[in-house]
Design a protein around this motif. Structure first.
Motif, PDB file in Angstrom:
ATOM      1  N   PHE A 160     120.314  47.772  22.214  1.00 56.96           N
ATOM      2  CA  PHE A 160     121.463  48.555  21.778  1.00 56.96           C
ATOM      3  C   PHE A 160     122.652  47.656  21.476  1.00 56.96           C
ATOM      4  N   THR A 161     122.834  46.625  22.264  1.00 60.80           N
ATOM      5  CA  THR A 161     123.956  45.726  22.048  1.00 60.80           C
ATOM      6  C   THR A 161     123.694  44.408  22.765  1.00 60.80           C
ATOM      7  N   ALA A 162     124.367  43.371  22.320  1.00 63.51           N
ATOM      8  CA  ALA A 162     124.249  42.079  22.974  1.00 63.51           C
ATOM      9  C   ALA A 162     125.342  41.905  24.025  1.00 63.51           C
ATOM     10  N   ASP A 163     126.360  42.765  24.008  1.00 62.35           N
ATOM     11  CA  ASP A 163     127.470  42.679  24.946  1.00 62.35           C
ATOM     12  C   ASP A 163     127.100  43.383  26.255  1.00 62.35           C
ATOM     13  N   PRO A 164     127.004  42.665  27.376  1.00 64.15           N
ATOM     14  CA  PRO A 164     126.591  43.302  28.636  1.00 64.15           C
ATOM     15  C   PRO A 164     127.571  44.363  29.126  1.00 64.15           C
ATOM     16  N   ASP A 165     128.869  44.199  28.872  1.00 64.42           N
ATOM     17  CA  ASP A 165     129.837  45.200  29.321  1.00 64.42           C
ATOM     18  C   ASP A 165     129.663  46.510  28.559  1.00 64.42           C
ATOM     19  N   GLU A 166     129.439  46.418  27.268  1.00 70.08           N
ATOM     20  CA  GLU A 166     129.230  47.626  26.462  1.00 70.08           C
ATOM     21  C   GLU A 166     127.923  48.318  26.858  1.00 70.08           C
ATOM     22  N   LEU A 167     126.889  47.532  27.143  1.00 69.71           N
ATOM     23  CA  LEU A 167     125.616  48.098  27.569  1.00 69.71           C
ATOM     24  C   LEU A 167     125.757  48.806  28.919  1.00 69.71           C
ATOM     25  N   GLU A 168     126.503  48.213  29.843  1.00 69.96           N
ATOM     26  CA  GLU A 168     126.718  48.848  31.144  1.00 69.96           C
ATOM     27  C   GLU A 168     127.484  50.163  30.981  1.00 69.96           C
ATOM     28  N   HIS A 169     128.492  50.169  30.123  1.00 68.31           N
ATOM     29  CA  HIS A 169     129.258  51.390  29.871  1.00 68.31           C
ATOM     30  C   HIS A 169     128.342  52.487  29.312  1.00 68.31           C
ATOM     31  N   TYR A 170     127.462  52.126  28.392  1.00 67.65           N
ATOM     32  CA  TYR A 170     126.507  53.076  27.820  1.00 67.65           C
ATOM     33  C   TYR A 170     125.567  53.622  28.897  1.00 67.65           C
TER      34      TYR A 170
END
Length: 63
Positions: free
Chosen positions: A24-34
């Protein structure tokens, strides 16, 4: 179709990684938020299911 579904649900876009494949994304913070948002949504669905099926089945005097 997958892109339309992702856009309609407000999910992060798919990213193709050479090692991990589609993510879904390479950014771990954005993935955690999702992930947190998805878990909250599922918990809300379960809570609503339980209150809709169990609560009305109780007798009125059970409080």
């Amino acid at each position: 179709m997958l892109r339309d579904s992702i856009t309609d649900r407000g999910w992060p876009p798919l990213v193709l990684s050479g090692l991990a494949g589609y993510m879904f994304t390479a950014d771990p913070d954005e993935l955690e938020h999702y992930e947190v948002a998805e878990v909250r949504e599922k918990l809300t669905e379960v809570r609503r299911l339980l209150t809709a099926t169990v609560a009305p089945a109780r007798p009125p005097w059970a409080g």
